[in-house]
Write a protein that holds these residues in place. Structure first.
Motif, PDB file in Angstrom:
ATOM      1  N   VAL A 134       0.830  -1.205   0.000  1.00 20.33           N
ATOM      2  CA  VAL A 134       0.000   0.000   0.000  1.00 20.33           C
ATOM      3  C   VAL A 134       0.868   1.261   0.000  1.00 20.33           C
ATOM      4  N   ILE A 135       1.921   1.263   0.855  1.00 19.25           N
ATOM      5  CA  ILE A 135       2.764   2.448   0.988  1.00 19.25           C
ATOM      6  C   ILE A 135       3.606   2.673  -0.262  1.00 19.25           C
ATOM      7  N   MET A 136       4.287   1.603  -0.711  1.00 18.99           N
ATOM      8  CA  MET A 136       5.188   1.730  -1.861  1.00 18.99           C
ATOM      9  C   MET A 136       4.469   1.334  -3.148  1.00 18.99           C
ATOM     10  N   SER A 137       3.396   2.009  -3.451  1.00 13.08           N
ATOM     11  CA  SER A 137       2.659   1.752  -4.690  1.00 13.08           C
ATOM     12  C   SER A 137       3.423   2.336  -5.878  1.00 13.08           C
ATOM     13  N   ARG A 138       2.970   1.976  -7.072  1.00  9.64           N
ATOM     14  CA  ARG A 138       3.622   2.515  -8.280  1.00  9.64           C
ATOM     15  C   ARG A 138       3.506   4.042  -8.320  1.00  9.64           C
ATOM     16  N   ARG A 139       2.368   4.533  -7.843  1.00 12.44           N
ATOM     17  CA  ARG A 139       2.170   5.980  -7.820  1.00 12.44           C
ATOM     18  C   ARG A 139       3.170   6.646  -6.885  1.00 12.44           C
ATOM     19  N   THR A 140       3.400   6.026  -5.719  1.00 13.06           N
ATOM     20  CA  THR A 140       4.363   6.577  -4.756  1.00 13.06           C
ATOM     21  C   THR A 140       5.771   6.574  -5.332  1.00 13.06           C
ATOM     22  N   CYS A 141       6.140   5.469  -5.988  1.00 11.28           N
ATOM     23  CA  CYS A 141       7.484   5.374  -6.567  1.00 11.28           C
ATOM     24  C   CYS A 141       7.693   6.413  -7.665  1.00 11.28           C
ATOM     25  N   SER A 142       6.701   6.572  -8.514  1.00 14.59           N
ATOM     26  CA  SER A 142       6.789   7.589  -9.575  1.00 14.59           C
ATOM     27  C   SER A 142       6.902   8.985  -8.967  1.00 14.59           C
TER      28      SER A 142
END
Length: 323
Positions: A134-142
């Motif tokens: 949940v925390i390290m989602s693709r959106r967060t990484c981008s």
């Protein structure tokens, strides 16, 4: 500094690493090999992370971006430095010098934030494993990657805002292999004390703050693992020790050069090699050769591209040409 640049200097002379002709030939071969290894090694990481579905995770996504930044960081000045080893007159145009200052601070600022992002990824993995997806989602990484480039861009533009309009009217010899900001500002035809203060505030705060965040994250990770088991502690310490080595080699010279720019030392240009050349070559070693999944994925790619192709695996056009 508010006035239009009254510079009459059209080019700067770079003294390089040394003046010995024999050493320059040795350095030409040595750094040429290093540069090829940096580019090929980091390209291999990017290709491996992109092509292997098992590596489509936040950690390897950030690693692929770090490899791209490493290639850029090693390329802004190294090719010219290598070419200058064979040149008697080592000069660079005024615009080329400004471009080097722009790119070095863009890439180093971005890499600092990327290293913090990778440390945060390790922190979430170890300290909050149930919430990792949940925390390290693709959106967060981008978002983290975009923030790294944004921080690098703001950092370098703020440096140039009080550097590009400095008047250069006489001295034009830079005792380095690229246009290093503290050395270039000292050539300006005015008292550079205010500029040096701004360099300390800008580069010093960025370097020290990101380095402090990395140290704190590593300490939290080690303390968390220590409470779990001694075996996990030993494994985590072994992994983090390699990461900390790269961090020290990258941040140490940056902090030394840019937090105290008032005095330049001959060792400064040797320290600059660590974050422009040695760190980009150490990152692939530290983050891949010690990683079982990366080694397995690289082996798979090498086997696929290097093993002899069966006729049934060849493209139809190639197969028809064999008959």
């Amino acid at each position: 500094m508010d006035k239009v640049n009254s510079s009459v200097v059209s080019e700067f002379v770079l003294l390089g690493l040394c003046s010995s002709q024999d050493l320059q030939l040795f350095f030409f071969v040595f750094f040429s090999v290093l540069y090829v290894v940096i580019v090929l090694g980091n390209l291999l990481i990017i290709m491996t992370v992109t092509s292997d579905n098992s590596l489509h995770s936040p950690m390897y996504f950030l690693l692929g971006n770090l490899s791209f930044v490493d290639i850029c960081q090693a390329s802004f000045a190294t090719p010219k430095m290598i070419a200058d080893f064979l040149s008697e007159h080592k000069t660079i145009s005024f615009s080329g010098c400004i471009a080097q200052i722009f790119f070095i601070h863009l890439f180093t600022g971005g890499e600092m934030v990327l290293l913090v992002s990778m440390a945060y990824d390790r922190y979430v993995t170890i300290c909050k494993p149930l919430h990792y997806v949940v925390i390290m989602s693709r959106r967060t990484c981008s978002f983290l990657v975009m923030v790294s480039w944004a921080v690098g861009l703001v950092h370098t533009l703020s440096q140039l805002s009080f550097t590009v309009n400095l008047p250069f009217c006489g001295p034009n010899v830079v005792d380095s292999f690229f246009c290093d900001l503290p050395r270039v500002t000292k050539l300006a035809c005015l008292d550079s004390y205010t500029v040096e203060i701004l360099i300390v505030v800008n580069s010093g705060i960025l370097s020290l703050s990101t380095f402090s965040l990395l140290v704190v994250s590593y300490i939290i990770i080690l303390v968390t693992v220590w409470f779990k088991s001694s075996a996990a502690m030993a494994k985590a310490f072994s992994t983090l020790a390699a990461h900390i080595t790269v961090v020290i080699l990258f941040f140490g010279p940056c902090i030394f050069i840019y937090v105290w720019p008032f005095t330049t030392y001959p060792v400064d240009k040797l320290l600059a090699i660590f974050y422009t050349i040695f760190t980009p070559i150490l990152n692939p070693i530290i983050y891949t050769l010690r990683n079982r999944d990366m080694k397995a994925a690289m082996r798979k790619i090498m086997t696929y591209y290097l093993r002899p192709k069966k006729i049934s695996e060849m493209p139809l056009v190639v197969r028809n040409s064999l008959y």
